[in-house]
Scaffold this motif. Structure first.
Motif, PDB file in Angstrom:
ATOM      1  N   ASN A  66      34.737  24.439  41.735  1.00 60.11           N
ATOM      2  CA  ASN A  66      33.588  24.690  40.500  1.00 60.11           C
ATOM      3  C   ASN A  66      32.164  24.857  41.114  1.00 60.11           C
ATOM      4  O   ASN A  66      31.258  24.618  40.200  1.00 60.11           O
ATOM      5  N   ARG A  67      31.877  25.246  42.280  1.00 61.73           N
ATOM      6  CA  ARG A  67      30.475  25.405  42.709  1.00 61.73           C
ATOM      7  C   ARG A  67      29.822  26.394  41.915  1.00 61.73           C
ATOM      8  O   ARG A  67      28.497  26.318  41.829  1.00 61.73           O
ATOM      9  N   ALA A  68      30.524  27.665  41.816  1.00 56.16           N
ATOM     10  CA  ALA A  68      29.886  28.569  40.658  1.00 56.16           C
ATOM     11  C   ALA A  68      29.467  28.227  39.372  1.00 56.16           C
ATOM     12  O   ALA A  68      28.539  29.063  38.709  1.00 56.16           O
ATOM     13  N   GLY A  69      30.234  27.220  38.717  1.00 54.61           N
ATOM     14  CA  GLY A  69      29.718  26.733  37.610  1.00 54.61           C
ATOM     15  C   GLY A  69      28.807  25.803  37.555  1.00 54.61           C
ATOM     16  O   GLY A  69      28.283  25.249  36.368  1.00 54.61           O
ATOM     17  N   CYS A  70      28.056  25.538  38.587  1.00 47.17           N
ATOM     18  CA  CYS A  70      26.920  24.316  38.459  1.00 47.17           C
ATOM     19  C   CYS A  70      25.719  24.922  38.948  1.00 47.17           C
ATOM     20  O   CYS A  70      25.712  25.722  40.166  1.00 47.17           O
ATOM     21  N   PRO A  71      24.912  24.906  38.183  1.00 46.36           N
ATOM     22  CA  PRO A  71      23.384  25.434  38.406  1.00 46.36           C
ATOM     23  C   PRO A  71      22.894  25.029  39.913  1.00 46.36           C
ATOM     24  O   PRO A  71      22.863  23.889  40.285  1.00 46.36           O
ATOM     25  N   PHE A  72      21.734  25.713  40.270  1.00 52.34           N
ATOM     26  CA  PHE A  72      20.963  25.261  41.478  1.00 52.34           C
ATOM     27  C   PHE A  72      19.751  24.406  40.839  1.00 52.34           C
ATOM     28  O   PHE A  72      19.334  24.847  39.858  1.00 52.34           O
ATOM     29  N   ARG A  73      19.416  23.448  41.661  1.00 50.76           N
ATOM     30  CA  ARG A  73      18.238  22.602  41.302  1.00 50.76           C
ATOM     31  C   ARG A  73      17.320  22.858  42.768  1.00 50.76           C
ATOM     32  O   ARG A  73      17.998  22.710  43.742  1.00 50.76           O
ATOM     33  N   VAL A  74      16.107  22.946  42.344  1.00 50.47           N
ATOM     34  CA  VAL A  74      15.370  23.088  43.598  1.00 50.47           C
ATOM     35  C   VAL A  74      14.155  22.103  43.790  1.00 50.47           C
ATOM     36  O   VAL A  74      13.297  21.904  42.720  1.00 50.47           O
ATOM     37  N   LEU A  75      13.858  21.375  44.780  1.00 56.21           N
ATOM     38  CA  LEU A  75      12.982  20.224  44.988  1.00 56.21           C
ATOM     39  C   LEU A  75      11.687  21.032  45.656  1.00 56.21           C
ATOM     40  O   LEU A  75      11.965  21.463  46.952  1.00 56.21           O
ATOM     41  N   ALA A  76      10.760  20.607  45.398  1.00 53.78           N
ATOM     42  CA  ALA A  76       9.359  21.377  46.059  1.00 53.78           C
ATOM     43  C   ALA A  76       8.308  20.529  45.818  1.00 53.78           C
ATOM     44  O   ALA A  76       8.249  19.586  45.078  1.00 53.78           O
TER      45      ALA A  76
END
Length: 381
Positions: free
Chosen positions: A118-128
């Motif tokens: 289910n990788r496609a079903g989990c959104p990305f998060r970006v730390l900056a």
């Protein structure tokens, strides 16, 4: 409405933002520098090899309007005339562009790298880090890495690893990997240039033209012992490239070696025959190319080429094209189709010069074609 995060606001990143906007997506662009096209500004006084005919996508032309297709702008001229206008258009359309934003980590919400389902079903998060403060950007359905390679210098040391004390003298500022800005004063200094690409040839030409004053000495070192460093291209359509190649091939002061040790005022090189030589130096300009930094996406599934460090599907296409007799001339490069832009991570794409990584034949027009290809894949999914 699906959400897209684009890392990098250079020409390819901004063109990707235009394409995402066309597709009705909500777009966020994260730019490390203080302006769009920050890397272009860093070598802004250098003239581009390619004319404007190759430097703008059709999407950019629709925004910018008429341009002189025969002009060869400097990096800063192109950045101001094209990228700043594209930026203004994107902002007016509601695109979020965050500057002074250094992305440090990317992952998927609720998943570790080792999780396969289910990788496609989990959104990305970006730390900056934004202006010195950590900030989280999330959620995103699609992630596009257009951060490029510029600034991630390769070492002139033996085997590609840093020479003894290289890190120390880089920190002191006597080893640089960028062509210096106008106004830099190198009068009376011993200058060493390492490299056999067009950046090295440009630096040598600038030194001879005394753009930085009159150095005490100029030493050119290449790592490969070739009788003619630059291969001339018959009827080269890029006049600046041909002029530089002819100029550099005519220089007689070239030596061959890899940097072994740096000391106060002295460089030691190993030659291909097993000998060593030393040369005095006040400034070393190591112009041997750049490499990608994939650490920010290390928690994603990314299959990289063991030689170029580019995405494997594209790297394999490029290697096969060369093996089949394809030209190394950047103008002769062809895209391999949308499938070459796939990565094992769903909805994650690497485009622009970072997709080519250590391969030096990338051209802007290739990047614009890559943008179309990844959105072909996005549309299919």
């Amino acid at each position: 409405m699906s959400t897209v995060c684009i890392i990098g606001a250079g020409p390819i990143g901004l063109d990707a933002a235009l394409r995402a906007l066309e597709g009705g997506k909500q777009v966020t662009v994260l730019e490390k520098g203080g302006v769009v096209g920050e890397n272009l500004r860093r070598w802004g006084a250098v003239t581009l090899f390619s004319s404007n005919k190759l430097n703008l996508s059709q999407r950019m032309r629709a925004v910018v309007g008429d341009v002189d297709d025969g002009a060869f702008p400097t990096g800063e001229e192109y950045r101001v005339a094209v990228l700043e206008k594209v930026e203004a258009h994107l902002l007016a359309k509601g695109v979020r562009i965050v500057k002074n934003c250094t992305v440090t980590n990317v992952g998927r919400i609720g998943l570790l790298k080792s999780d396969m389902a289910n990788r496609a079903g989990c959104p990305f998060r970006v730390l900056a880090t934004v202006s010195g403060e950590e900030q989280l950007f999330t959620p995103f359905d699609i992630l596009v890495d257009a951060s490029g390679c510029y600034g991630n210098f390769r070492s002139p040391g033996v085997g590609g690893i840093p020479a003894l004390n290289e890190a120390k003298y880089r920190a002191l500022g006597t080893i640089q990997s960028e062509i210096p800005a106008p106004g830099t004063d190198l009068t009376g200094k011993n200058i060493v240039v390492v490299g056999a690409g067009y950046s090295a040839a440009t630096m040598l030409r600038y030194l001879e033209d005394k753009r930085y004053g009159a150095p005490a000495s100029i030493t050119w070192v290449t790592r490969q012992d070739r009788k003619v460093p630059y291969t001339l291209i018959e009827s080269d359509p890029l006049p600046q490239r041909n002029e530089l190649a002819v100029y550099a091939n005519g220089l007689a002061n070239r030596r061959t070696g890899t940097l072994a040790e740096v000391a106060d005022g002295k460089l030691t090189f190993n030659t291909p025959t097993g000998e060593t030589f030393t040369t005095p130096y006040d400034m070393l300009y190591s112009l041997v190319g750049y490499q990608p930094d994939h650490m920010i996406t290390r928690e994603l599934h990314n299959h990289l080429c063991y030689a170029s460090e580019g995405p494997m599907a594209l790297a394999a296409f490029l290697l096969h094209a060369r093996a089949d007799g394809g030209s190394a001339d950047c103008l002769m490069q062809a895209c391999g189709g949308a499938d070459t832009m796939r990565t094992p991570e769903p909805q994650f794409y690497i485009i622009g010069s970072k997709a080519y990584s250590r391969d030096p034949t990338f051209l802007l027009k290739i990047g614009f074609e890559q943008v179309d290809q990844i959105f072909e894949l996005i549309g299919a999914q």
